[in-house]
Design an enzyme around this catalytic site. Sequence first.
Site, mmCIF file in Angstrom:
data_model
loop_
_atom_site.group_PDB
_atom_site.id
_atom_site.type_symbol
_atom_site.label_atom_id
_atom_site.label_comp_id
_atom_site.label_asym_id
_atom_site.label_seq_id
_atom_site.Cartn_x
_atom_site.Cartn_y
_atom_site.Cartn_z
ATOM 1 N N HIS A 61 0.819 -1.210 0.000
ATOM 2 C CA HIS A 61 0.000 0.000 0.000
ATOM 3 C C HIS A 61 0.851 1.257 0.000
ATOM 4 C CE1 HIS A 61 -3.513 2.478 0.506
ATOM 5 N NE2 HIS A 61 -2.944 3.081 1.528
ATOM 6 N N GLU A 116 0.184 8.203 -3.051
ATOM 7 C CA GLU A 116 1.179 7.789 -2.066
ATOM 8 C C GLU A 116 2.430 8.658 -2.140
ATOM 9 O OE1 GLU A 116 0.859 5.295 0.436
ATOM 10 O OE2 GLU A 116 -1.177 5.768 -0.193
ATOM 11 N N HIS A 128 3.063 11.165 0.974
ATOM 12 C CA HIS A 128 4.067 10.640 1.896
ATOM 13 C C HIS A 128 5.510 10.946 1.480
ATOM 14 C CE1 HIS A 128 0.948 8.595 4.143
ATOM 15 N NE2 HIS A 128 0.502 8.037 3.034
#
Length: 297
Positions: A100, A158, A162
Amino acid sequence: MAPASLRSLFESAGRFLTQIPFPLLNTSPRPISDVGPVYYEPLSGAPSCPLDGPISCHNSTPVAGDDSCCFVYPGGRILLTQFWDQKVHAGGAEEDWTLHGLWPDLCDGTYDQFCHMTPRFNNITAVLEHHGQHELLQFMNRFWLASSGPNSRLWEHEFNKHATCINTLAPACYGDVLYSPGIEVVDYFTRASALFRTLDTYYALEKAGIVPHSRRHYPLVDIQTALEAYSGGRVVLRCGGRGNILHEAWYVYFVRGSLQTGEFVPAKDLGREGKAGNCAPWVKYLPKRSTGGGGDL
């Protein structure tokens, strides 16, 4: 013929995801702590960091100047997050846990998001193709999957949420001469994919006698113990339903050096991050259905 599982990929001799030398991978059923540091030789001019440098979240004095590119800060607690999806993916296998993300939490268990330490990108596939990362893309399209829409949508989310909060991916850490836009994208997805390959969650549970079953409940402590013995560090477990359906495993690390070239050090304690677990004392580990989607955003 059924698609190969992640474990069979571990057992394939001589296969690497890209033309870049990959980190030492867990190609046998033993804890990652026995395998050694997870290193990576990047395409780019990422900083060369000392082997005895400080570990993220473990340094009591500020790190400044050039050395700051060899110390992940402030998000020094790194989570490699995996999902156990409800359905078998197209081209996937019943044994597949999926990747993920790679998340840089702050050292107190909280986290920043959508930062400005590295540029944002909305064309991840094109960037990886530009840098010749075709095998990496093939791997990501097998194991790093979105629940709806194109996989690239999840990858963009993502990275922008992040990776932009990881200071060592900043262009300044590559140098003006060697930096090329998108190099940080290659480094982030390469490192996340390589670390994922060391963590065969299905096998670790199977080895402990924990296999998907439609009716059986397993003690959460047995699942936790099996995964932590295998990975060598702490693991946060997340569940769906009423907290009784196993869905996520977050492997917790610190980093010695930069994210690009450093060593992932399994965390021996969770700190506040331990509160992120939401599972009941007994949980189901359900078999996958035969067709369908991927991980959530």
